[in-house]
Design an enzyme around this catalytic site. Structure first.
Site, short mmCIF file in Angstrom:
data_model
loop_
_atom_site.label_atom_id
_atom_site.label_comp_id
_atom_site.label_asym_id
_atom_site.label_seq_id
_atom_site.Cartn_x
_atom_site.Cartn_y
_atom_site.Cartn_z
N CYS A 1 33.65 45.75 38.56
CA CYS A 1 34.74 46.42 37.86
C CYS A 1 34.62 47.91 38.11
O CYS A 1 33.78 48.59 37.53
CB CYS A 1 34.67 46.13 36.36
SG CYS A 1 36.02 46.85 35.44
N LEU A 2 35.45 48.40 39.02
CA LEU A 2 35.39 49.82 39.37
C LEU A 2 36.81 50.26 39.73
O LEU A 2 37.48 49.60 40.52
CB LEU A 2 34.44 50.02 40.55
CG LEU A 2 34.27 51.46 41.06
CD1 LEU A 2 33.68 52.35 39.98
CD2 LEU A 2 33.38 51.50 42.29
#
Ligand SMILES: [Zn+2]
Ligand SMILES: [Zn+2]
Ligand SMILES: [Zn+2]
Ligand SMILES: [Zn+2]
Ligand SMILES: [Zn+2]
Ligand SMILES: [Zn+2]
Lengths: 230, 650
Positions: free
Chosen positions: A88-89
């Site tokens: 998750c970026l």
């Protein structure tokens, strides 16, 4: 020449020529659009000493659409799925910019290891661990680094109750300690195991309830037994 | 209408054949086909005066061009007040969700702040600018003054995301730190040479790494250069892959939004095919998709507008009466965008097809009738302005339709067995499959005649007594203990659900019925003196049956929630009369046709069609009036309605 291919080839050769960054890129199945990247875990973090491999897929619309990346190496981190390696970026999603490169994206992953963002977790259980007891989290993350990424294992300064066990099983070849993998205390697991519950189930429940650090005093034993009986 | 040939005079009607005695004496010609045909359909209408019915609402169909005109008016309004350029005004409006008042208020308060926030201008740290003065220089075409500053470090430092921080997922420190670390080289590349043409150093595109001399560098006001090929690929990808109309600069963290003029310039400059393989056709598609996205964005921001939900239709419906949510308790806003057909389903030649209606601005009221030889492929784009539940759920309001469907979903498992297409004959237990819309079943084995819905003998469903629609509430009242109470409540639900599902299924089966009917119509032309247009009564009847089954279907959801009392009884009386009429007509249509009997059949079907239409009219009209007058009372609280009625049984 196809612009995407030209750009990716240039990125790969730039990366090869750059001896300072420690970032590597190699082809998978001989395709320039499916790559494997790797970088060393950042110093001063529980990931130090490990080598982290990332699966890279270049989409058709690259670089105008973001590159797809996920960890091949298992990582214990709030923003990385401990099961699938999904990341998750923001720059891999809506904050992607065509000026970003494979190398710069891998460096961003490296710095994600330095600064987790537990408020936007990919792995909720890991994030809970991180927020409630940072020291215990660091120890578990270091243990994962040791088991999966070839790291040295938890540092002496992070020594916990079960450090002796880990020392015994040090190194990749050693047996995995499920309790340490789950970030739990050996004494806690044994306490409920002695009531006749199977070890795996005890680990599962304690992990789910985040039976760590300050939480230990706030969760009653009855509650745990109740969960174990379900 | 292309697959038959008829001579002109066959399109006249004999006076005796006209149901209402009116005759249109205009000579038929190719272009008037539709009008003529509508007149023909009017023969079946109960109301000869074309006035608005109680269950119809006023609305307007708008083409994309009409919508663009509305957008332009708003843009000009903002230009007039703020003095910014058109492209900037458009970006400001989109940024403010087309709320002009709020935009103007914000602009008057802090013009620079708003322009930066919306991505019109680059944030500049020093020299606090005097308000207003810079706004007038906002332009996509005159970046010359800014070029001198843009390579300076203060601009570069502003690339670290600022305004997007709030929405950005992962800590800006992560991205920020990595970007400052990693992009230093990139930024050097990206920060363009102030005047590339004068410089000796050749331009290298920071995106594709191409350094050919024939590259055409382009940049927005922020000055982040890349080659025109990359811009094309980037903008096309944003539009095609992300359906995004707000296209920001490619530089990391740069918030500048491409003005429409820039998008157009990029997508229509197709001279240089050297780099990214310029695809003129793809650019064209992207440009028209971009315009559609802009229109959609506008329509989505205005409560009185709705985009047509039919695939690849770009029309919009304007319905002021249904703009407020509170209006949805008194009206059922069934509308139609004015277009017909679905791409891929259309008949190939000669027919007016759905999407070509873009330039027609038509006023309309709902309830038009299908008028083409290919019945299904040319359906009008009907939809509910108030909800996405179903195109036409009249006579019930959106809230009831929604509640009912939710209930059916929740209870689907209990009700599943009813849904099945097969049942057992109540007399000989052999399996019977339903394959038409008619509820009058005859067992092939034992010839037992029964009703598909209640499984009772059909003889009881004769002319006088038809109670298949009404649930005996008394049985529910009699329930004493909790168990039988819950069984009674399930039975009550199943009563309504059963009938609801049956009409839905029958309406679905009408596809088969259409095919069968078309075959019958062909046969009739062969075995009788009737012309093609004269056998249309069959098709018209099938259409009417389908339409009425949809009405009936929804009346059961309504009846389920209606509080017991006089009003409910009147409602169910009307429902019963319509249902009886529909079943009669349906049976007539599915029966065999004897050639010698055709004139008689024709008379019967035509009469019954008129009657069914009248019954449907009564149900729709009375229910709509009831909503308008607030006459309907519910046995449960319904969203939007005051629950003043006590005594809901839970
Ligand atoms: Zn380029
Ligand atoms: Zn920019
Ligand atoms: Zn439409
Ligand atoms: Zn609706
Ligand atoms: Zn039978
Ligand atoms: Zn019946």
């Amino acid at each position: 020449m196809d612009a995407r291919l030209r750009r990716v080839n240039k990125e790969i050769s730039d990366c090869k020529n750059d001896k300072t960054s420690n970032i590597t890129l190699e082809l998978v199945d001989n395709s320039p659009f499916h790559l494997k990247g790797s970088f060393p875990g950042p110093e001063g973090t529980p990931y130090e000493g490990g080598n982290f491999e990332v699966d890279i897929t270049i989409p058709d619309a690259y670089p105008f659409q973001p590159v797809k990346m996920k960890f091949i190496t298992k990582v214990y981190h709030p923003n990385i799925s401990s099961a699938s390696g999904a990341i998750c970026l923001d720059i891999l999603k809506d904050a992607w910019s065509p000026v970003l490169t494979l190398k710069s994206t891998l460096i961003s992953l490296q710095s994600l290891l330095c600064s987790p963002e537990p408020n936007d977790p990919q792995d909720a259980e890991v994030a809970k661990h991180y927020t409630t007891s940072k020291a215990s989290f660091d120890e578990t993350a270091a243990y994962w680094t040791q088991i999966y990424a070839g790291g040295p294992g938890p540092k002496a300064s992070l020594k916990g109750d079960n450090i002796k066990d880990k020392d015994n099983k040090k190194g990749k070849g050693g047996m995995m300690d499920e309790i340490a993998m789950a970030g739990l205390e050996k004494a806690h697991v044994e306490q409920f195991e002695s009531l006749g519950f199977p070890k795996a189930k005890v680990i599962d429940v304690l992990k789910r309830l985040n039976y760590r650090g300050a939480n230990v005093s706030s969760i009653s034993e009855d509650r745990i037994v109740e969960e174990l009986l379900k | 209408m292309s697959d038959y040939e008829v001579s002109d005079d066959e399109y006249y009607y004999d006076d005796e054949e006209m149901m209402d005695g009116t005759q249109d004496d205009d000579e038929y010609d190719e272009m008037d086909m539709d009008d003529d045909y509508n007149d023909y359909n009017d023969d079946f209408k109960v109301d000869t005066v074309p006035k608005k019915k109680s269950y119809e609402i006023d609305y307007e169909s708008l083409s994309q061009a009409d919508v663009e005109e509305l957008m332009k008016q708003d843009v000009e309004h903002i230009v007039g007040i703020t003095g910014v350029e058109e492209c900037a005004a458009a970006i400001l409006l989109r940024h403010s969700s087309w709320n002009k008042e709020r935009l103007i208020e914000k602009y008057m308060d802090n013009p620079t702040g708003l322009l930066v926030e919306a991505g019109v201008t680059v944030p500049e740290q020093p020299e606090p600018t005097t308000s207003g003065s810079r706004a007038h220089s906002v332009s996509a075409s005159s970046p010359s003054t800014k070029r001198s500053t843009r390579s300076s470090s203060k601009i570069l430092s502003s690339f670290v995301p600022s305004s997007r921080n709030s929405s950005s997922k992962v800590s800006s420190s992560t991205t920020g730190s990595s970007s400052t670390r990693t992009s230093s080289t990139l930024m050097k590349r990206l920060s363009p040479d102030p005047s590339p043409t004068n410089s000796n150093e050749p331009f290298t595109c920071p995106i594709c790494f191409d350094d050919s001399t024939d590259l055409k560098p382009m940049a927005l006001d922020c000055g982040h250069m890349s080659c025109s090929g990359c811009w094309q690929a980037y903008i096309t990808s944003k539009i095609r892959d992300e359906a995004e109309h707000c296209i920001r600069c490619m530089a990391e963290g740069c918030q500048i939004v491409s003005p429409d003029s820039f998008v157009k310039k990029v997508l229509t400059s197709c001279g240089d095919s050297s780099m990214m393989g310029v695809d003129v056709e793809a650019n064209k598609i992207a440009w028209s998709r971009f315009q559609e996205l802009l229109a959609r964005n506008f329509v989505a921001s205005v409560p009185s507008l709705k985009f047509c939900p039919y695939p690849s239709c770009t029309n919009t419906v304007k319905c002021t009466d249904a703009a407020l949510k509170s209006s949805l308790t008194t009206i059922v806003p069934t509308v139609s965008c004015g277009a017909r057909g679905i791409p891929g389903l259309e008949k190939s030649s000669g027919e007016e097809s759905g999407n070509n209606n873009k330039n027609s601005k038509s006023k309309g009221t709902s309830g038009g009738s299908g008028t083409s030889s290919s019945i299904l492929a040319n359906k009008e784009h009907k939809f509910c302005f108030g909800c996405p539940i179903e195109a036409d759920h009249r006579p019930v309001v959106c809230a009831i339709a929604k509640m009912w469907l939710k209930k059916c979903e929740d209870d689907s498992e209990t009700a599943n067995w009813i849904k099945s297409n097969t049942k057992e004959c109540s007399q000989c237990q052999s399996t019977i499959e339903k394959n038409g819309g008619c509820n009058h079943m005859t067992c092939k084995k034992c010839k037992h005649e029964f009703c598909w819905v209640c499984m009772g003998p059909w003889s009881e469903h004769g002319t006088q007594w038809y109670s298949c629609n009404r649930y005996d509430e008394k049985a529910g009242v009699d329930a004493r203990d909790a168990q039988s109470k819950s069984r009674a409540s399930l039975e009550r639900y199943l009563h309504y659900y059963n009938r609801w599902a049956n009409h839905e299924q029958s309406a679905k089966l009408s596809v088969d019925l259409y095919a069968k009917t078309e075959k019958k119509m062909e046969d009739m032309q062969l075995t009788s003196e009737l012309t093609w247009i004269e056998v249309q009564f069959m098709k018209k009847a099938v259409e009417e049956v389908e339409k009425c089954r949809m009405t009936l279907k929804w009346t059961y959801s309504m009846a389920y929630y209606l509080a017991p009392g006089n009003q409910k009884e009147l409602f169910e009386d009307n429902q019963r009369d319509l249902e009886k009429a529909v079943e009669d007509l349906s049976e007539l249509l599915e029966g065999p046709i004897e050639p010698e009997d055709i004139p008689n059949l024709r008379q019967k079907v035509t009469d019954k069609t008129v009657y069914v239409q009248k019954r449907n009219e009564i149900v729709l009209d009375d229910t709509a009036k009831g909503f308008h007058e607030g006459r309907w009372k519910w046995n449960v609280p319904v969203e939007g309605f005051e629950d003043d009625e006590a005594g809901f049984d839970a």
